[in-house]
Design a protein around this motif. Sequence first.
Motif, mmCIF file in Angstrom:
data_model
loop_
_atom_site.group_PDB
_atom_site.id
_atom_site.type_symbol
_atom_site.label_atom_id
_atom_site.label_comp_id
_atom_site.label_asym_id
_atom_site.label_seq_id
_atom_site.Cartn_x
_atom_site.Cartn_y
_atom_site.Cartn_z
ATOM 1 N N GLU A 5 -12.413 6.111 4.085
ATOM 2 C CA GLU A 5 -11.192 5.590 3.488
ATOM 3 C C GLU A 5 -11.003 4.147 3.959
ATOM 4 O O GLU A 5 -11.177 3.841 5.135
ATOM 5 N N GLY A 44 -1.812 11.052 2.686
ATOM 6 C CA GLY A 44 -2.180 10.323 1.483
ATOM 7 C C GLY A 44 -1.639 8.911 1.397
ATOM 8 O O GLY A 44 -1.739 8.271 0.337
ATOM 9 N N GLN A 45 -1.082 8.416 2.484
ATOM 10 C CA GLN A 45 -0.524 7.061 2.471
ATOM 11 C C GLN A 45 -1.133 6.217 3.586
ATOM 12 O O GLN A 45 -1.801 6.733 4.475
ATOM 13 N N GLY A 46 -0.869 4.930 3.536
ATOM 14 C CA GLY A 46 -1.305 4.054 4.607
ATOM 15 C C GLY A 46 -0.333 4.113 5.777
ATOM 16 O O GLY A 46 0.802 4.559 5.637
ATOM 17 N N GLN A 68 1.772 7.645 9.720
ATOM 18 C CA GLN A 68 0.973 7.761 8.509
ATOM 19 C C GLN A 68 1.224 9.112 7.850
ATOM 20 O O GLN A 68 0.756 10.138 8.353
ATOM 21 N N PHE A 107 0.261 -2.054 5.643
ATOM 22 C CA PHE A 107 -0.945 -1.476 5.058
ATOM 23 C C PHE A 107 -0.741 -1.126 3.590
ATOM 24 O O PHE A 107 0.366 -0.764 3.161
ATOM 25 N N GLY A 108 -1.827 -1.181 2.862
ATOM 26 C CA GLY A 108 -1.858 -0.581 1.544
ATOM 27 C C GLY A 108 -2.021 0.926 1.663
ATOM 28 O O GLY A 108 -2.184 1.459 2.756
ATOM 29 N N GLY A 109 -1.993 1.605 0.525
ATOM 30 C CA GLY A 109 -2.048 3.052 0.531
ATOM 31 C C GLY A 109 -3.433 3.636 0.775
ATOM 32 O O GLY A 109 -3.573 4.850 0.945
ATOM 33 N N GLY A 110 -4.436 2.790 0.801
ATOM 34 C CA GLY A 110 -5.789 3.261 1.081
ATOM 35 C C GLY A 110 -6.568 3.591 -0.179
ATOM 36 O O GLY A 110 -6.008 3.960 -1.209
ATOM 37 N N PHE A 158 -8.620 0.666 4.099
ATOM 38 C CA PHE A 158 -7.240 0.192 4.086
ATOM 39 C C PHE A 158 -7.206 -1.329 4.185
ATOM 40 O O PHE A 158 -7.809 -1.918 5.084
ATOM 41 N N ARG A 170 -9.949 5.949 -1.087
ATOM 42 C CA ARG A 170 -10.929 6.907 -0.578
ATOM 43 C C ARG A 170 -12.212 6.749 -1.379
ATOM 44 O O ARG A 170 -12.213 6.956 -2.601
#
Lengths: 114, 116
Positions: free
Chosen positions: A88, B40-42, B37, A104-107, A90, A109
């Motif tokens: 993942e 499913g999120q940063g 965290q 941070f962004g949401g990532g 980020f 995957r």
Amino acid sequence: AQSVSQHNHHVILSEAASLELGCNYSYGGTVNLFWYVQYPGQHLQLLLKYFSGDPLVKGIKGFEAEFIKSKFSFNLRKPSVQWSDTAEYFCAVNIENAGNMLTFGGGTRLMVKP
Amino acid sequence: GAGVSQSPRYKVAKRGQDVALRCDPISGHVSLFWYQQALGQGPEFLTYFQNEAQLDKSGLPSDRFFAERPEGSVSTLKIQRTQQEDSAVYLCASSPIGGFSNQPQHFGDGTRLSIL
């Protein structure tokens, strides 16, 4: 407040395919930009960073990112992914002289199929 | 050398209980951060220490959350009267020098907190 957007939540690629992960941020001032990676079962690790100078920065494991100020973007690229890049990713932003925290962004995957 | 160490790795608590999460930063690191965290999120910023001084706690979601770093090394994040929405992974990070926002942060493995 600043925000960071990563456009793709899930990406699936075959080995040797090229990778580009998007990252956009909302703040118009001076920023420090980071990409972190989290391999399965491991902690967040720094992939690369941009503070100033050449907007094309190179990181570990063949990754690079380009800072485009006019587009508020810091996209991550790799010409040829490997199965071991499954992780993942980020994007994170820090505003210069406005506190030391990262936003941070949401990532994204990434799954690389062998 | 050793990285950032967090304990416990997993914590299950009943709603209403108090919990304490520990972070042992890299030796000599001045700055220490806590992030939350959700699934499913940063990570989202909670609070920041420079040595023993808590310089920023703007991210703490409520007065049930409290963090300390009394001797400028180990830090504890305490959550009182836990609620289900507190379920998340709590990450600790450290960096070597205070006051410079362009430094990379080194992260621990996190504590996964589940509130039943």
